[in-house]
Every structure is written in C-alpha cells, then in structure tokens.
Design an enzyme around this catalytic site. Structure first.
Site, PDB file in Angstrom:
ATOM      1  N   ARG A 191       0.498  -1.120  -0.033  1.00 27.20           N
ATOM      2  CA  ARG A 191       0.045  -0.115  -0.195  1.00 27.20           C
ATOM      3  C   ARG A 191       0.949   0.737   0.251  1.00 27.20           C
ATOM      4  O   ARG A 191       0.716   2.282  -0.445  1.00 27.20           O
ATOM      5  CB  ARG A 191      -0.572  -0.483   1.434  1.00 27.20           C
ATOM      6  N   GLY A 217      -9.218  -9.121  -0.280  1.00 25.69           N
ATOM      7  CA  GLY A 217      -8.561  -9.820   0.029  1.00 25.69           C
ATOM      8  C   GLY A 217      -8.023 -11.707  -0.262  1.00 25.69           C
ATOM      9  O   GLY A 217      -7.082 -11.514  -0.653  1.00 25.69           O
ATOM     10  N   LYS A 248     -19.525 -17.762   1.274  1.00 26.10           N
ATOM     11  CA  LYS A 248     -20.911 -18.013   1.242  1.00 26.10           C
ATOM     12  C   LYS A 248     -21.848 -16.994   0.456  1.00 26.10           C
ATOM     13  O   LYS A 248     -20.665 -15.687  -0.114  1.00 26.10           O
ATOM     14  CB  LYS A 248     -21.247 -17.313   3.362  1.00 26.10           C
ATOM     15  N   GLY A 258     -13.354  -3.896   0.910  1.00 21.68           N
ATOM     16  CA  GLY A 258     -14.643  -3.113   1.023  1.00 21.68           C
ATOM     17  C   GLY A 258     -15.033  -2.437   0.737  1.00 21.68           C
ATOM     18  O   GLY A 258     -16.236  -2.463  -0.309  1.00 21.68           O
TER      19      GLY A 258
END
Length: 400
Positions: free
Chosen positions: A38, A355, A198, A378
């Site tokens: 980053r 991720g 999921k 996110g």
C-alpha cells in the site's frame, strides 16, 4: 467515467498545502511494516506533489482505536514510507490542534508531513463538521488517494471534499479508470468469476453482476448452495441451505438478463478438510454422502477456462476452491494462470480484487500479470455491488 472526476492534472500544487488522504493501514509486526504494497501504491502521488513544490500533508487512519492508543500510532508507518519514497517524512503527534498547526506552519515547499491517526478522534468516523473544519484549516486543497476507504463517509475520506477543492490522487485515478473499464464501459463479452465460502456475504454482488455481465462463473463454497438449490446432493460440503430460494432467484434474474450462469459440473471431494487429504473428482450428480467438495474438478476447470477464452473483460472476486491447502488450490491456480496468459497476450482486460482474491493470485504467481488488482476489500465489493462510494462521489461533484 475518466473525465467525471478531477485529478492532479487539473490543479497547480506549487506552494500549496495539500491534504492527501492515503491508506496507511498496513500489516505490522512488532512495530515493523510486514507488507509495503500500500505504501508503494501511494508513492507516485506523494512524490509528484512534492516534486511540483506542493507541501504534502498526509492524513490516514490505522486500525480501529478507541481513542488515543500509542500501539496504533502512524509514527512507525511514516518511517517505513520514508524508506519507500526515499525522502524524509516528518511526523506530527496529532492531526488537529496546535501540534498539527505548528507542524504544517513549519513546512517548506516540497516537504512531506504525516499527521497522527485520524481515528484517535471519534469525530473522524462521525464526519463531524467541526472536525472537518479543523482538518480543512491545515490545507488549501484536498487530494483523495485512498480508494480502499472510499466506501466510508468519514471526515478525512469524504467530508473534506465538501469544503476544499477536491481531486483524485494517482492511485485513486488508476483504480477508477481500471474499474470503469471493467464494468462501467467494458469491452464485451464480460465474464465475472465469483467464489468464496458464502452466498450470504455476496447476495448484492451477484444480483448486480447478473445485470452487467454476459457470463457469471460461481465457484467456492458458495457454488454448493446453488447446486443444493437445484436438487443436487452435495454430501457434507459447506452449504447455506436456508439460501436455496435466494440462489434460485439469482438464477432467474440471470436468465431474464441473458447472463449465463456457469456452475461446477464436477468437484474434487475429500472426507476431511486438511492438507493432502485423499481426494477424488466426482461428477456433480455423484457426490458421496460423506464427502466434501473442496475444489472444482477438471471438467469444471475446462469450462471456466473456455469462458475466459470467450471473454474480452474479466472481473474476479473470490477463489473457486479451498486454495489455502493443497491439492484444493488447483482450480483457482489453473484459472488464474489461464486468465493471466490471456491478459499478457493482449486478449483480455482482467480486474481482480478483495483480500482472498489477492492472496489467491499471489499464490498462483500471477498477480503482476492481471490488468489491475485492487487491494481494497470493502470498497471494491461495494463498487461491484453497484453502490455509490462517498469518497468517490465527492470527487465527481466537487467544485473548486
């Protein structure tokens, strides 16, 4: 899309105090940065503004502190950043108040200053107008270079864009251009590969994608829920049986939108979830009752790769198998390498994010070969879900 937000090309930064919101939320161990990805990403924006004589004032959060917490100070991160950009980075022990004001006042053109963790103040996450005003008093313009925090409407990620002239940094610009190419104005056909454990965490994502892409490959544990909904026996595989109706609804929506859904036709099955557990590939109609599907099988890999061959644009989020343990990484690795080869040959625009996805592509050794990899978790997901991101929207509408 590329013209709907302002960038560093639209402003003269010389002699200006430039508040730059960056992502310094890097992994640390014993006070040392363990992954500087980053920091490397934001280096171009910082060095460009500094090189043009701007005074670079870095704003960032670190972790989720409850008030001031020395363990979550940005001081060691600022030192690591100085190593990456090969320039000194001064540090101020607060991001507002006299400490910050005096540190900014002491700056000369080209200097770089990192302010302390914005989240040491609870008013940051509340986007408190008085806190926004305190931050704004330190700068003349605001540059947002933190796409990964753009889904949050906090003081330093969104609030400043309403009170100072606002511009996208180079990292933000690259991300928006890459994502725009993938879904806003893609070269068709477009295929999406969505995996992970999921369905519940990706319902919005799937519902948006089926209206945007020509084919949707569903893999990972979430594929089992779709197979179960269609009446296949999936043994002891991970499955959200209560979401069967949701899975069928998504499939109906895909059919209406002319989006082909590609589900596994075979699976690699083991009786226990551990490295090198004995495993065997079975057709999807013949999964043993005591077995767990832990990866897509060889015929499914061929189908995924054929879909990649048909595509001009690929969006990837989530592994298609339990890639963390061999041999259940084969599906993810094979398809990732296939997509990378097509990209290198100039036949595919490939954008991946999230991720687990970044970890899987690194594991396959192809992260460098994709057109763009988003390190934003996110924000990347919300963007694929079709949700507006506050930190991006403010750059579109910002005047100044």
């Amino acid at each position: 899309m590329t013209n709907s937000f302002r960038t560093l090309d639209d402003v003269n930064v010389s002699g200006k105090r430039v508040l730059v919101r960056v992502d310094l939320n890097v992994p640390m161990d014993n006070g040392r940065v363990t992954d500087a990805t980053r920091l490397e990403r934001i280096a171009p924006t910082i060095t460009e503004i500094s090189g043009k004589g701007g005074r670079v004032i870095l704003l960032a959060h670190f972790g989720r502190p409850k008030g001031v917490d020395p363990k979550q100070s940005l001081k060691p991160v600022a030192a690591a950043l100085a190593d990456v950009i090969k320039k000194p980075v001064a540090f101020a022990d607060d991001c507002v108040g006299d400490i910050a004001t005096n540190a900014v006042a002491a700056m000369k053109d080209g200097d770089i200053l990192c302010l302390e963790n914005t989240r040491f103040h609870t008013r940051e996450e509340k986007n408190d107008p008085t806190f926004v005003a305190q931050l704004a008093a330190l700068g003349d313009i605001w540059v947002n270079d933190a796409f990964s925090a753009a889904h949050r409407a906090h003081a330093s990620t969104e609030g400043l864009g309403h009170v100072l002239p606002a511009f996208a940094g180079r990292t933000m610009q690259a991300e928006l251009v890459a994502l725009g190419k993938a879904l806003d104005a893609p070269t068709r056909p477009v295929i999406a590969i969505v995996g992970g454990a999921k369905v519940s965490s990706k319902i919005d994502l799937l519902e948006n994608l089926v209206t945007k892409v020509d084919a949707l490959v569903i893999g990972g544990g979430m594929a089992n829920t779709f197979l179960h909904a269609q009446g296949f026996g999936i043994g002891k595989s991970l499955c959200e049986k209560d979401l069967a109706a949701t899975a069928l609804r998504i499939m109906e929506k895909a059919e209406t939108a002319n989006c082909a859904i590609i589900l596994p036709v075979d699976g690699v099955v083991a009786t226990k979830f551990e490295a090198n557990a004995p495993s065997h590939a079975y057709g999807i109609e013949a999964i043993p009752d005591d077995g767990m599907i832990l990866d897509v099988g060889p015929r499914s890999i061929d189908r995924i790769n054929a879909a990649i061959d048909d595509a001009a644009t690929l969006v990837w989020n989530g592994p298609v198998g339990a890639f963390e343990i061999a041999p259940f990484d084969k599906g993810t690795v094979s398809s990732a390498r296939h997509a990378a080869a097509r990209t290198k040959a100039g036949k595919l625009v490939s954008v991946a994010g999230g991720g687990d996805t970044v970890a899987a592509l690194n594991h396959a050794g192809v992260a460098e070969d994709f057109s763009y990899i988003s390190t934003a978790g996110g924000a990347f997901l919300e963007w694929i879900e079709g949700k507006p991101l506050p930190g991006v929207e403010v750059l579109r509408v910002a005047k100044g």
